[in-house]
Each structure stands twice: as C-alpha cells, then as structure tokens.
Design a protein around this motif. Structure first.
Motif: not given
Length: 303
Positions: A114-142
């Motif tokens: 239950v704590a996992g659902v709360v944390s994913s909705t409030v903070i984890v998904t948005p920050t993971e999305r930006i972090k992953t996009a930044l790592i991907d971008d550093a390898k490709t278009s920068r």
C-alpha cells in the motif's frame, strides 16, 4: 521503518528520517543506477560488469555524464522514502500487535505494498520519468540542459500527463513489489530478531545484539534489497523502456520490444547485476541511515 517496542515513531520523525535516508542512499549508489539504466536501454555492448560500464562511461563521456539525472534522483528519493516510510509506519500501526508492536508476515508485506502505491503516485513515477529521459538523452541527442528543461521539453512534445506519468503502471507495480518486499521483508526480519533469543535473551548467556544498530540494520537492509531486486526486475526493465526520452508506445509495446531484442528471461531481467549491486548497497545504506537519522531527529526535536 520498524520502531522499537519502547519508543513509537511519530509521522513527522518518519517523514524527516525517511527523507534524509533517501537522499543519502541516492547519492551513494547513483553510479549503479546509471549503469543499470544504460544497460536496460541499450544493452551497453553486452557488458554485464557494472564497474566496467561505469568505467566506459567515464572514459568516453567524462565523469559528469555518470551523474546525469542524479539531482532528480536525489530529490525523488528524498520524497519517495519520506512518503513511503511515513505511509508504511502509519499503515502498520493500524494492524500491529498493541503489546509486542509486531506484525505477521502477510500484514508486513501488505502494508509495504500500500505504501508503494502511495509513493509511486505522489513522487516516484514523475521523478523516475525525468531521470530516465535525462540518462537516455545523455547517450543520444544531448538536448536537455537541466531537469526543468527536460520536463518543459517533454511536456511540449508529449503533453503533461505523458511527460510526468509515462510508465505509471509498471512503475506502480514495481513500487508495490519493491516496497512490499523491501519494507515487508525488513519488518519481518526486525520482528523476528525482536522475538529471537539470540538477540534478546540474556538469561541464557547469549550477548544482546542491538537490532537497531548500524551493523544489523545494514545486513537486514542488504538482504531485503536482494529479495526485492530478483522479484521486481521485470517491472523495472519495462518501466525504463517506456520512460526513455523518445516515445516507444505503451507498456505492452515496450514489453514486446524487450522480448524481441533479448528473449523473455534475458530481456526482462536485463540489468539485474547492476541493479542488484545498487539495491544491496542501497538497502543497507537506506535502513542504516534511516535508523540513525531517526535517533538524530528525535534528539533534535526532543521526542
């Protein structure tokens, strides 16, 4: 976090200690997270040793590239662990034994989920999305200059919802499993230690071991991290694929692409060595830091 029987942990202490621990853990283990994400996105020329991946990135792209997206990860980890520790502590208090302050295994894992659902909705998904996009971008278009520029660009191109919540389903499933297994198994270990004669029985001549001390906390956290990684790796791999900077479609599209590239087992468990290296260390650091931060914040706030 599992509070001892003699001192209950307030929501404020859980929030502050969890946030402190999350920030420390994220900074210390980020190179493993970077290497894991790169392998999940590109395979990284078949290199499976996380230290070689890190070394190759430093050699080819420079040391700053290794920490691309780290600030987002730290902010996300502070928020994530603050939210999930306070959520977990609040939930488990509803079900724990009022005398021993312990839970059964099923209740511990369910509270973590239950704590996992709360944390994913409030903070984890948005920050993971930006972090992953930044790592991907550093390898490709920068083309991303900062986390904020990344967010603004993706929002303009893909819309606000996808910019922040791409991969929500797999991230939430991963968080349900991760938080359920990590906090649940850690809680089970602490509750077992609290009841165990080896840790607590002075009458039999067995020396008492401080179950809230750094050594036991680190060992418990490392074991919980290992269990968590092996159980939730497929969700993490699909999530990473969905959240890369270039849109690849939805969850099923990403899963099919992974299977086509590497097969079921090799594909879905891609990056396990890197993530295992991180989560074993992260589990140890996180729970050790949380236990010690709880003591410090109690002293600071006089609780």
């Amino acid at each position: 976090m599992v509070a001892d029987a003699n001192s209950r942990t307030s929501p404020l202490i859980s929030l502050l200690a969890g946030g402190t621990a999350g920030g420390i853990e994220a900074f210390c283990t980020y190179p493993f997270e970077f290497a894991k994400t790169r392998v999940q996105l590109y395979g990284h020329e078949g290199v499976k040793n996380p230290f070689r991946v890190v070394g190759n990135v430093i050699q080819r792209e420079g040391l700053p590239a290794l920490y691309k997206g780290c600030s987002t990860m730290i902010v996300g980890s502070i928020g994530k662990d603050a939210v999930r520790f306070v959520a977990f502590d609040s939930i488990r208090k509803m079900f724990e034994d009022p005398v021993t302050h312990t839970l059964g295994p099923a209740q511990s894992i369910a509270s973590g989920m239950v704590a996992g659902v709360v944390s994913s909705t409030v903070i984890v998904t948005p920050t993971e999305r930006i972090k992953t996009a930044l790592i991907d971008d550093a390898k490709t278009s920068r083309r991303f200059r900062s986390p904020w520029h990344c967010l603004a660009t993706l929002t303009k191109e893909q819309g606000a919802l996808r910019a922040l919540y791409a991969g929500y389903v797999t991230t939430t499933l991963k968080q349900i499993g991760t938080t359920g297994f990590r906090l649940g198994s850690y809680s089970i270990l602490k509750d077992w230690e609290r009841r165990s004669a080896w840790f607590a029985d002075k009458e039999k001549g067995v020396p008492r071991i401080d179950i809230d001390g750094p050594v036991v906390s680190f060992a418990n956290g490392a074991l919980a991290g290992t269990i968590t990684t092996l159980a939730t790796q497929p969700f993490d791999t699909v999530k990473t694929k969905v959240q890369q900077a270039r849109a690849v479609g939805g969850t099923l599209d990403a899963a099919r692409a992974i299977v086509a590239e590497d097969g079921v087992f090799r594909g879905f468990w891609r990056g396990t060595v890197m993530r295992l290296g991180r989560t074993v260390m992260a589990g140890g650091i996180l729970f050790t830091a949380n236990e010690q931060a709880t003591k410090v914040w109690r002293m600071v706030l006089g609780q």
